[in-house]
Design a protein around this motif. Structure first.
Motif, PDB file in Angstrom:
ATOM      1  N   ASN A   1       0.812  -1.218   0.000  1.00  0.00           N
ATOM      2  CA  ASN A   1       0.000   0.000   0.000  1.00  0.00           C
ATOM      3  C   ASN A   1       0.847   1.270   0.000  1.00  0.00           C
ATOM      4  O   ASN A   1       0.368   2.333   0.373  1.00  0.00           O
TER       5      ASN A   1
ATOM      6  N   ALA B   1      -7.618   7.948 -11.415  1.00  0.00           N
ATOM      7  CA  ALA B   1      -9.039   8.140 -11.107  1.00  0.00           C
ATOM      8  C   ALA B   1      -9.849   8.417 -12.366  1.00  0.00           C
ATOM      9  O   ALA B   1     -10.977   7.925 -12.524  1.00  0.00           O
TER      10      ALA B   1
ATOM     11  N   ALA C   1      -9.833   4.995 -14.492  1.00  0.00           N
ATOM     12  CA  ALA C   1     -10.571   3.902 -13.871  1.00  0.00           C
ATOM     13  C   ALA C   1     -11.965   4.323 -13.421  1.00  0.00           C
ATOM     14  O   ALA C   1     -12.755   3.460 -13.018  1.00  0.00           O
TER      15      ALA C   1
ATOM     16  N   SER D   1     -12.981   5.859 -10.743  1.00  0.00           N
ATOM     17  CA  SER D   1     -13.200   5.374  -9.392  1.00  0.00           C
ATOM     18  C   SER D   1     -12.439   6.245  -8.399  1.00  0.00           C
ATOM     19  O   SER D   1     -11.470   6.908  -8.759  1.00  0.00           O
ATOM     20  N   ASN D   2     -12.891   6.205  -7.146  1.00  0.00           N
ATOM     21  CA  ASN D   2     -12.142   6.847  -6.068  1.00  0.00           C
ATOM     22  C   ASN D   2     -11.771   5.831  -4.988  1.00  0.00           C
ATOM     23  O   ASN D   2     -11.433   6.201  -3.866  1.00  0.00           O
ATOM     24  N   ASP D   3     -11.799   4.557  -5.339  1.00  0.00           N
ATOM     25  CA  ASP D   3     -11.438   3.488  -4.416  1.00  0.00           C
ATOM     26  C   ASP D   3      -9.926   3.260  -4.459  1.00  0.00           C
ATOM     27  O   ASP D   3      -9.361   3.008  -5.529  1.00  0.00           O
TER      28      ASP D   3
ATOM     29  N   GLU E   1      -7.880   0.769  -3.621  1.00  0.00           N
ATOM     30  CA  GLU E   1      -7.399  -0.496  -4.167  1.00  0.00           C
ATOM     31  C   GLU E   1      -7.619  -0.566  -5.676  1.00  0.00           C
ATOM     32  O   GLU E   1      -6.762  -1.078  -6.418  1.00  0.00           O
ATOM     33  N   THR E   2      -8.739  -0.036  -6.156  1.00  0.00           N
ATOM     34  CA  THR E   2      -8.999  -0.018  -7.603  1.00  0.00           C
ATOM     35  C   THR E   2      -7.935   0.808  -8.324  1.00  0.00           C
ATOM     36  O   THR E   2      -7.403   0.388  -9.365  1.00  0.00           O
ATOM     37  N   LEU E   3      -7.607   1.966  -7.769  1.00  0.00           N
ATOM     38  CA  LEU E   3      -6.605   2.825  -8.405  1.00  0.00           C
ATOM     39  C   LEU E   3      -5.204   2.226  -8.291  1.00  0.00           C
ATOM     40  O   LEU E   3      -4.394   2.350  -9.217  1.00  0.00           O
ATOM     41  N   ARG E   4      -4.900   1.572  -7.180  1.00  0.00           N
ATOM     42  CA  ARG E   4      -3.595   0.922  -7.039  1.00  0.00           C
ATOM     43  C   ARG E   4      -3.412  -0.157  -8.105  1.00  0.00           C
ATOM     44  O   ARG E   4      -2.363  -0.233  -8.759  1.00  0.00           O
ATOM     45  N   LEU E   5      -4.426  -0.976  -8.294  1.00  0.00           N
ATOM     46  CA  LEU E   5      -4.333  -2.042  -9.303  1.00  0.00           C
ATOM     47  C   LEU E   5      -4.230  -1.463 -10.708  1.00  0.00           C
ATOM     48  O   LEU E   5      -3.509  -2.005 -11.565  1.00  0.00           O
ATOM     49  N   TYR E   6      -4.934  -0.363 -10.954  1.00  0.00           N
ATOM     50  CA  TYR E   6      -4.840   0.253 -12.272  1.00  0.00           C
ATOM     51  C   TYR E   6      -3.430   0.788 -12.515  1.00  0.00           C
ATOM     52  O   TYR E   6      -2.875   0.628 -13.603  1.00  0.00           O
TER      53      TYR E   6
END
Length: 392
Positions: free
Chosen positions: A140, A310, A313, A315-317, A319-324
């Motif tokens: 993280n 953001a 993707a 998104s504002n999550d 984990e979603t942004l980290r994976l992207y």
């Protein structure tokens, strides 16, 4: 008339509903940096790091007007003795799950552990420690700042390209000076340079500027650097800013100085103007009435990475942004001639290293002829086959 009303109602039902604005709150967790610098030009500004974040917020919100996204920065400045975990909790309580961290190694690790439990994503914009990307890596923590090994490799490539292969290494007496010295030793072995001798400058304390006038240093430095084996360049490892700036023009032998003074490797320099960087420099100066330093730029880049991910993707999550960001589709423009990507094995941002003399950018590494099977940027720092990182 009834048919007209019915038709109007159908049009209202068919009209697209305006998308709800996606809000992203970004915390800025930053230490107060020492004002004890050898040069008054290096005294940190009160808005150090924060200014870069705010410029990134403005850039993100410019795009956000068209993508229904809104970005906000929340500042938390730590004084000596303040608990970084307490400050982190306060930022998360305000809704900031993205944290741009300008912290030392110990504080960053403590913050990373708490952020993991809270589902927050950290962006390291200042700590150069290789162990944060190796044995102490965290899933993280995205590292925007380059490592000591990346900086040392960037410098070593240029010195070897210039055929300045024999180095006299002058290091400070503090632990982080030894860490930089070790990175320089590793770079010398990696690229075929030779350290002909090592010397230590003992820090005896006292005021760094008031106790060291030009007359005194003009007498001391030649004595400290004389009787050395033949060498091509004097390399300083002085992260503590105790002595390195005294070396240029004062050494016993007339040799170029590099490392912590003279020719210095960095991720950003106020003199950098290639590849459109002048436009970024001018906007920063106009907004904050000062020059953009390396921490400012890393913080701006972290904010732009959040904004880019953001937008793509939607998104504002965290984990979603980290994976992207870890995916092959992600890259970020940084006014360095190439688009930057993350190393998926340790979340370190690949990037060129600028070599500056404090007035101009002399060169940019990786240098011509230093090749790699994946990316020439991976010639800087530890490569994937060498990594000790096991993301957790």
């Amino acid at each position: 008339m009834k048919s007209l009303v019915a038709a109007f109602c159908l049009l209202l039902l068919a009209a697209p509903v305006a998308a709800e604005t996606l809000n992203l709150k970004v915390g800025v967790l930053r230490e107060t940096h020492s004002r004890e610098t050898l040069s008054i030009l290096d005294i940190p500004a009160a808005d150090d790091t924060l200014a870069g974040v705010l410029l990134g917020v403005a850039d993100n919100n410019t795009t956000g007007k068209f993508t229904n996204q809104s970005f906000e920065a929340i500042d938390a400045r730590l004084e000596e003795g303040d608990d970084a975990v307490v400050a982190l909790d306060a930022l998360i309580d305000k809704g900031a799950l993205f944290i741009i961290a300008d912290l030392s190694l110990e504080r960053l690790l403590a913050a990373a552990e708490r952020a993991k439990a809270k589902g927050a994503l950290l962006f390291n914009v200042s700590a150069p420690d290789d162990r944060l990307r190796e044995e102490d890596c965290r899933a993280n923590v995205v590292h925007v700042a380059p490592t000591r090994s990346m900086l040392a490799d960037g410098l070593a490539q240029y010195l070897v390209w210039k055929q300045w292969r024999r180095w006299l290494l002058f290091k400070g007496s503090h632990p982080k000076d030894e860490l930089l010295a070790q990175a320089l030793r590793n770079s010398a072995r990696k690229f075929g340079a030779k350290i002909v001798e090592e010397r230590v400058y003992e820090d005896t304390g006292g005021g760094r500027r008031s106790d060291s006038g030009s007359v005194q240093t003009q007498r001391q430095i030649p004595v400290l650097t004389q009787n050395a084996p033949a060498y091509d360049a004097l390399i300083a490892a002085d992260e503590s800013q105790v002595f390195a700036n005294y070396l240029p023009y004062r050494s016993w032998d007339p040799r170029p100085v590099a490392g912590s003074a003279g020719l210095m490797p960095t991720n950003w320099d106020p003199a950098h103007e290639q590849w459109g960087a002048l436009q970024l420099q001018n906007r920063f100066i106009q907004t904050f009435r000062r020059l953009m330093n390396a921490r400012d730029n890393a913080a701006w880049l972290a904010m732009r990475m959040i904004g880019e991910a953001a937008t793509r993707a939607a998104s504002n999550d965290p984990e979603t942004l980290r994976l992207y960001m870890l995916g092959k589709e992600f890259s970020i423009a940084a006014f360095k001639g190439v688009r930057l990507t993350l190393r998926p094995w340790n979340l370190q941002l690949r990037q060129p290293i600028l070599l500056s003399d404090g007035r101009m950018v002399v060169s940019v590494s990786p240098q011509e002829g230093f090749l790699h099977q994946v990316s020439e940027l991976d010639t800087l720092g530890l490569d994937q086959p060498e990594t000790k990182c096991r993301l957790k």
